[in-house]
Scaffold this motif. Structure first.
Motif, PDB file in Angstrom:
ATOM      1  N   CYS A  98       0.815  -1.224   0.000  1.00  0.00           N
ATOM      2  CA  CYS A  98       0.000   0.000   0.000  1.00  0.00           C
ATOM      3  C   CYS A  98       0.844   1.267   0.000  1.00  0.00           C
ATOM      4  CB  CYS A  98      -0.961   0.037   1.197  1.00  0.00           C
ATOM      5  SG  CYS A  98      -2.203  -1.244   1.085  1.00  0.00           S
TER       6      CYS A  98
ATOM      7  N   HIS B 148      -3.102  -1.955  -6.269  1.00  0.00           N
ATOM      8  CA  HIS B 148      -4.243  -2.367  -5.441  1.00  0.00           C
ATOM      9  C   HIS B 148      -4.056  -3.787  -4.930  1.00  0.00           C
ATOM     10  CE1 HIS B 148      -6.964   1.020  -6.389  1.00  0.00           C
ATOM     11  NE2 HIS B 148      -6.186   1.101  -7.450  1.00  0.00           N
TER      12      HIS B 148
ATOM     13  N   TRP C  18      -1.513   4.476   1.023  1.00  0.00           N
ATOM     14  CA  TRP C  18      -2.897   4.732   0.638  1.00  0.00           C
ATOM     15  C   TRP C  18      -3.813   3.746   1.339  1.00  0.00           C
ATOM     16  CZ3 TRP C  18      -5.725   0.814  -1.479  1.00  0.00           C
ATOM     17  CH2 TRP C  18      -5.013  -0.264  -2.050  1.00  0.00           C
ATOM     18  N   CYS C  19      -5.102   4.105   1.410  1.00  0.00           N
ATOM     19  CA  CYS C  19      -6.097   3.171   1.924  1.00  0.00           C
ATOM     20  C   CYS C  19      -7.426   3.487   1.274  1.00  0.00           C
ATOM     21  CB  CYS C  19      -6.211   3.275   3.446  1.00  0.00           C
ATOM     22  SG  CYS C  19      -6.995   4.800   3.979  1.00  0.00           S
ATOM     23  N   SER C  20      -8.393   2.609   1.482  1.00  0.00           N
ATOM     24  CA  SER C  20      -9.705   2.812   0.892  1.00  0.00           C
ATOM     25  C   SER C  20     -10.648   3.310   1.973  1.00  0.00           C
ATOM     26  CB  SER C  20     -10.192   1.470   0.329  1.00  0.00           C
ATOM     27  OG  SER C  20     -11.356   1.691  -0.409  1.00  0.00           O
TER      28      SER C  20
ATOM     29  N   LEU D  88     -10.417   6.129  -2.746  1.00  0.00           N
ATOM     30  CA  LEU D  88      -9.033   5.828  -2.405  1.00  0.00           C
ATOM     31  C   LEU D  88      -8.399   7.099  -1.872  1.00  0.00           C
ATOM     32  CD1 LEU D  88      -6.429   3.730  -4.314  1.00  0.00           C
ATOM     33  CD2 LEU D  88      -5.833   5.944  -3.408  1.00  0.00           C
TER      34      LEU D  88
END
Lengths: 120, 341
Positions: free
Chosen positions: B80, B103, B165-167, B172
């Motif tokens: 990530c 991803h 990053w994260c969701s 996103l």
């Protein structure tokens, strides 16, 4: 007050012509960060580049509307270039010319003619 | 001319619009670009950067394809982590500089500059077939950038580490940005991002345009494609040279990028005065030609003129060079990056 197609204004005060850029021009130009003024004593031809305004976007030339000799420049702009944006047609004037021929100023655009050009 | 999904909102806020690479973009809003710049350095600013393209890679060998196409190491992307990388041609000339989001091992996003959307899509397609990877430009993607030391006041989730990053509810979010301040970039559809746009602005985040974006990245010494990077500039000879990992096994441009440098990036600083812009000549104090300015402008944080350039020989820190602006020689000093420390 008289105007040019290149967005300068001229205000005849006695025998001297005070020159600056119009409010329309300062808005288009964006924030002025530095002003390159002519030297006192400099002789200018009509249409010659008299000053340069550096904005965040670009450098814009300011032209002498009529021929003459520079008798004063706006020293305030050295420290406070933003004055051109805040008061373009008042305290943000750029330089003062002793015109070679005062009649040439009469031949410049009226406020109505200038505004017509800018689509205002 | 193309418009981002937030065009109407920007016009309603009083944005001064202008053209940027086929796009109608907000150059600045009513406060002006210098105030916007200051807002990002001191508080928080919001940028619509939806003009950038998001290219999606799908397939079994996505990571392999990225490792071949990018100059930087992509292996870290599997945890990530967002990877910044130039993408070069065989001759080492730079095609674009992008962010890479992996991803999962079978899907990745490469965020490309607006001016290079089509060029990079075709470039990726051309090479992707060797790796059995599909490439698609995600037309529905909108992107917002919230930037500034107070940005986490407005996007409070987040124990999101820098450059990761994260969701977040289908959007996103990455702790990335191109301003040098803490911040976030959000990727989603217009429908998904519009509530964020409204909420940030309602809470006092300052809307910012492209001029502030440029002065902010310039103060950090970050490359702007078309200036510090281009097909005629080797990524290894640019401010992004740190992202060219020649020890990587084969990648596009590796041979050319591994050659000894013949040009170097340079950072110059001078007093308030005429601004050295792209193309201005840089000379030795004594007059010998050194190189050319790639970007220059006024630095609101330092109240001086700064410039990036490329020179044909290394120049000592602290030495003075001459930059020619409208025929006049302006002295500038060689400094380290970032300009804003």
């Amino acid at each position: 007050m008289k105007y040019t197609k290149s967005h300068e204004w001229v205000s005849l005060q006695g025998e001297k012509a005070v020159i600056g850029i119009t409010n329309h021009a300062q808005r288009e130009l964006g924030e002025v960060v530095y002003v390159d003024l002519p030297k006192v004593g400099q002789q200018l031809q009509a249409g010659e580049v008299a000053a340069v305004l550096e904005s965040t976007k670009a450098a814009a030339d300011v032209y002498a509307p009529v021929a003459g000799q520079v008798v004063a420049v706006n020293e305030k702009l050295v420290q406070d270039s933003g004055l051109v944006n805040r008061a373009a047609q008042e305290e943000g004037w750029l330089f003062i010319l002793q015109p070679a021929d005062v009649q040439q100023i009469q031949a410049l655009l009226t406020e109505e003619e200038y505004c017509g050009l800018c689509g205002q | 001319m193309l418009r981002t999904p937030f065009y109407k909102e920007q016009v309603a806020l009083g944005a001064k619009m202008g053209a940027f690479a086929d796009w109608h973009m907000a150059l600045h809003y009513t406060q002006g670009p210098i105030e916007e710049h200051r807002a990002v350095r001191k508080g928080a600013g919001l940028f619509d950067v939806s003009h950038m393209g998001v290219v999606e890679f799908t397939g079994d060998r996505v990571l392999e394809a990225l490792e071949f196409l990018a100059t930087n190491d992509c292996a870290g992307s599997s945890s990530c982590r967002v990877i910044y990388s130039p993408f070069c041609a065989e001759d080492g000339g730079t095609l674009d500089d992008c962010l890479i989001y992996l991803h999962d091992p079978h899907r990745a996003w490469v965020v490309v500059n607006a001016v290079n959307r089509e060029k990079m899509r075709l470039h990726f397609m051309e090479h992707a077939c060797f790796f059995d990877v599909q490439v698609k430009l995600l037309e529905e993607m909108a992107i917002l950038a919230l930037q500034g030391p107070r940005s986490s006041d407005y996007l409070s989730t987040l124990l999101l580490k820098k450059n990761h990053w994260c969701s977040l509810g289908g959007v996103l979010v990455s702790a990335t940005g191109y301003t040098g301040e803490r911040g976030f970039e959000l990727y989603g559809t217009y429908a998904q991002l519009k509530p964020w746009w409204e909420q940030f602005l309602a809470q006092g985040v300052v809307p910012c345009g492209l001029i502030a974006r440029d002065s902010l990245r310039l103060e950090m010494g970050y490359a702007l494609y078309g200036h510090e990077l281009s097909p005629s500039i080797l990524a290894s000879e640019s401010v992004s040279a740190w992202a060219v990992k020649c020890k990587k096994s084969d990648f596009l441009g590796k041979k050319s990028l591994s050659m000894p440098a013949r040009r170097w990036p340079i950072a110059l600083q001078g007093p308030r005065g005429p601004i050295a812009r792209q193309g201005a000549e840089i000379l030795h104090e004594k007059g010998a030609p050194l190189g050319v300015v790639t970007s220059g402008g006024y630095s609101p944080s330092l109240d001086c003129i700064i410039a990036l350039g490329q020179v044909s020989q290394p120049v000592a820190l602290g030495s003075t060079v001459a930059v020619i602006v409208r025929g006049v020689s302006c002295p500038m000093i060689v400094v380290t990056l970032p300009f804003k420390k």
